[in-house]
Scaffold this motif. Structure first.
Motif, PDB file in Angstrom:
ATOM      1  N   LEU A 252      67.775  70.031  13.284  1.00  0.00           N
ATOM      2  CA  LEU A 252      67.415  71.294  13.624  1.00  0.00           C
ATOM      3  C   LEU A 252      67.315  71.185  15.162  1.00  0.00           C
ATOM      4  CD1 LEU A 252      66.385  73.885  12.413  1.00  0.00           C
ATOM      5  CD2 LEU A 252      64.115  72.886  12.316  1.00  0.00           C
ATOM      6  N   ALA A 253      67.536  72.301  16.177  1.00  0.00           N
ATOM      7  CA  ALA A 253      67.550  72.155  17.436  1.00  0.00           C
ATOM      8  C   ALA A 253      66.129  73.219  17.848  1.00  0.00           C
ATOM      9  CB  ALA A 253      68.664  73.198  17.924  1.00  0.00           C
ATOM     10  N   PRO A 254      65.092  72.079  18.166  1.00  0.00           N
ATOM     11  CA  PRO A 254      63.813  72.674  18.408  1.00  0.00           C
ATOM     12  C   PRO A 254      63.747  73.633  19.494  1.00  0.00           C
ATOM     13  CG  PRO A 254      63.844  70.363  18.457  1.00  0.00           C
ATOM     14  CD  PRO A 254      64.978  70.853  18.032  1.00  0.00           C
ATOM     15  N   ALA A 255      64.465  73.584  20.533  1.00  0.00           N
ATOM     16  CA  ALA A 255      64.394  74.217  21.726  1.00  0.00           C
ATOM     17  C   ALA A 255      64.833  75.864  21.461  1.00  0.00           C
ATOM     18  CB  ALA A 255      65.386  73.761  22.854  1.00  0.00           C
ATOM     19  N   ALA A 256      65.875  75.980  20.598  1.00  0.00           N
ATOM     20  CA  ALA A 256      66.459  77.351  20.294  1.00  0.00           C
ATOM     21  C   ALA A 256      65.428  77.986  19.308  1.00  0.00           C
ATOM     22  CB  ALA A 256      67.665  77.205  19.459  1.00  0.00           C
ATOM     23  N   LEU A 257      64.644  77.249  18.609  1.00  0.00           N
ATOM     24  CA  LEU A 257      63.561  77.891  17.794  1.00  0.00           C
ATOM     25  C   LEU A 257      62.227  78.235  18.787  1.00  0.00           C
ATOM     26  CD1 LEU A 257      63.328  75.519  14.801  1.00  0.00           C
ATOM     27  CD2 LEU A 257      64.689  78.010  14.792  1.00  0.00           C
ATOM     28  N   GLU A 258      62.068  77.522  19.807  1.00  0.00           N
ATOM     29  CA  GLU A 258      61.129  77.850  20.867  1.00  0.00           C
ATOM     30  C   GLU A 258      61.734  79.111  21.592  1.00  0.00           C
ATOM     31  OE1 GLU A 258      58.092  76.274  21.682  1.00  0.00           O
ATOM     32  OE2 GLU A 258      58.518  74.784  20.107  1.00  0.00           O
TER      33      GLU A 258
ATOM     34  N   LEU B  15      63.020  81.644  20.332  1.00  0.00           N
ATOM     35  CA  LEU B  15      62.857  82.769  19.316  1.00  0.00           C
ATOM     36  C   LEU B  15      61.393  82.942  19.385  1.00  0.00           C
ATOM     37  CD1 LEU B  15      65.186  81.845  16.426  1.00  0.00           C
ATOM     38  CD2 LEU B  15      65.417  83.714  18.095  1.00  0.00           C
ATOM     39  N   THR B  16      60.575  81.814  19.272  1.00  0.00           N
ATOM     40  CA  THR B  16      59.063  81.871  18.886  1.00  0.00           C
ATOM     41  C   THR B  16      58.380  82.574  20.216  1.00  0.00           C
ATOM     42  OG1 THR B  16      58.916  80.191  17.463  1.00  0.00           O
ATOM     43  CG2 THR B  16      56.973  80.645  18.547  1.00  0.00           C
ATOM     44  N   ALA B  17      59.056  82.172  21.243  1.00  0.00           N
ATOM     45  CA  ALA B  17      58.730  82.827  22.579  1.00  0.00           C
ATOM     46  C   ALA B  17      58.700  84.351  22.794  1.00  0.00           C
ATOM     47  CB  ALA B  17      59.129  81.932  23.939  1.00  0.00           C
ATOM     48  N   TRP B  18      59.980  84.675  22.378  1.00  0.00           N
ATOM     49  CA  TRP B  18      60.467  85.879  22.272  1.00  0.00           C
ATOM     50  C   TRP B  18      59.462  86.551  21.369  1.00  0.00           C
ATOM     51  CZ3 TRP B  18      62.305  89.532  18.736  1.00  0.00           C
ATOM     52  CH2 TRP B  18      62.767  91.013  19.516  1.00  0.00           C
ATOM     53  N   ILE B  19      59.331  86.388  20.246  1.00  0.00           N
ATOM     54  CA  ILE B  19      58.503  87.007  19.184  1.00  0.00           C
ATOM     55  C   ILE B  19      57.140  87.003  19.598  1.00  0.00           C
ATOM     56  CG2 ILE B  19      57.543  87.122  16.813  1.00  0.00           C
ATOM     57  CD1 ILE B  19      60.162  85.833  16.122  1.00  0.00           C
ATOM     58  N   ASP B  20      56.520  86.004  20.224  1.00  0.00           N
ATOM     59  CA  ASP B  20      54.987  85.830  20.556  1.00  0.00           C
ATOM     60  C   ASP B  20      54.866  86.897  21.773  1.00  0.00           C
ATOM     61  OD1 ASP B  20      54.081  83.930  18.800  1.00  0.00           O
ATOM     62  OD2 ASP B  20      54.200  82.196  20.320  1.00  0.00           O
ATOM     63  N   GLY B  21      55.810  87.102  22.562  1.00  0.00           N
ATOM     64  CA  GLY B  21      55.603  88.097  23.632  1.00  0.00           C
ATOM     65  C   GLY B  21      55.263  89.532  23.041  1.00  0.00           C
TER      66      GLY B  21
ATOM     67  N   LEU C 173      69.834  85.379  21.432  1.00  0.00           N
ATOM     68  CA  LEU C 173      68.691  85.959  20.466  1.00  0.00           C
ATOM     69  C   LEU C 173      69.773  86.697  19.511  1.00  0.00           C
ATOM     70  CD1 LEU C 173      65.910  87.164  22.851  1.00  0.00           C
ATOM     71  CD2 LEU C 173      65.754  85.196  20.834  1.00  0.00           C
ATOM     72  N   ASP C 174      70.624  87.357  19.689  1.00  0.00           N
ATOM     73  CA  ASP C 174      71.406  88.141  18.597  1.00  0.00           C
ATOM     74  C   ASP C 174      71.917  87.150  17.603  1.00  0.00           C
ATOM     75  OD1 ASP C 174      70.555  90.482  19.775  1.00  0.00           O
ATOM     76  OD2 ASP C 174      72.744  90.777  20.858  1.00  0.00           O
ATOM     77  N   ARG C 175      72.505  86.170  18.152  1.00  0.00           N
ATOM     78  CA  ARG C 175      73.293  85.050  17.312  1.00  0.00           C
ATOM     79  C   ARG C 175      72.022  84.475  16.381  1.00  0.00           C
ATOM     80  NH1 ARG C 175      76.299  84.080  21.740  1.00  0.00           N
ATOM     81  NH2 ARG C 175      75.109  82.210  22.343  1.00  0.00           N
ATOM     82  N   ALA C 176      70.984  84.122  16.928  1.00  0.00           N
ATOM     83  CA  ALA C 176      69.925  83.503  16.206  1.00  0.00           C
ATOM     84  C   ALA C 176      69.614  84.138  15.067  1.00  0.00           C
ATOM     85  CB  ALA C 176      68.970  82.793  16.978  1.00  0.00           C
ATOM     86  N   PHE C 177      69.083  85.600  15.492  1.00  0.00           N
ATOM     87  CA  PHE C 177      68.396  86.501  14.520  1.00  0.00           C
ATOM     88  C   PHE C 177      69.589  86.732  13.349  1.00  0.00           C
ATOM     89  CE2 PHE C 177      65.265  87.264  17.698  1.00  0.00           C
ATOM     90  CZ  PHE C 177      64.106  86.935  16.887  1.00  0.00           C
ATOM     91  N   MET C 178      70.922  87.063  13.776  1.00  0.00           N
ATOM     92  CA  MET C 178      71.765  87.414  12.982  1.00  0.00           C
ATOM     93  C   MET C 178      71.966  85.998  11.860  1.00  0.00           C
ATOM     94  SD  MET C 178      74.721  89.662  14.463  1.00  0.00           S
ATOM     95  CE  MET C 178      74.988  89.110  16.156  1.00  0.00           C
ATOM     96  N   ALA C 179      72.214  84.972  12.462  1.00  0.00           N
ATOM     97  CA  ALA C 179      72.175  83.651  11.681  1.00  0.00           C
ATOM     98  C   ALA C 179      70.864  83.587  10.668  1.00  0.00           C
ATOM     99  CB  ALA C 179      72.183  82.339  12.486  1.00  0.00           C
TER     100      ALA C 179
END
Length: 124
Positions: A83-89, A91-97, A17-23
């Motif tokens: 695009l890697a849809p699983a990685a975006l999923e 992130l979306t799941a974390w935000i949705d929570g 999550l850290d790497r994705a949000f930093m990216a």
């Protein structure tokens, strides 16, 4: 005593999550992700709309790849990025929570305000 494998899994998820949000904190990388959401593209195709060098675009793509947000494949001489849809999923799941928790709180507040408003109106 803390079970090591449980901490390790949690830390890996947090690190992803850290790497994705930093990216995604960089506007160029967000633009690259937006472009890749329409379909795969090569570095040359992705670099076209930018005033930065292809090497700079390639470095941005490396950050997105390390974050797990994109993948690269080989198609003959071409190396398209996807695009890697699983990685975006993830992130979306974390935000949705957090979004669902906030929405629940707002619904409770709305209900309380409605009760307070109706009781104030009845007392007049």
């Amino acid at each position: 005593m803390i079970d090591y494998w449980m901490v390790d899994v949690s830390e890996k998820a947090d690190e992803r999550l850290d790497r994705a949000f930093m990216a995604l904190a960089d506007p160029v990388r967000r633009a690259l992700v937006a472009r890749l959401s329409t379909g795969p593209a090569t570095v040359n195709e992705l670099a076209e709309p930018f005033t930065i060098s292809k090497q700079a675009v390639s470095r941005h793509l490396q950050v997105l790849e390390r974050a797990g947000l994109i993948t690269r494949s080989r198609d003959g001489q071409r190396r398209p990025c996807h695009l890697a849809p699983a990685a975006l999923e993830e992130l979306t799941a974390w935000i949705d929570g957090y979004r669902l928790t906030a929405e629940s709180s707002f619904r409770k507040l709305d209900s309380l305000l409605a009760i307070m408003t109706s009781s104030t109106t009845e007392n007049k």
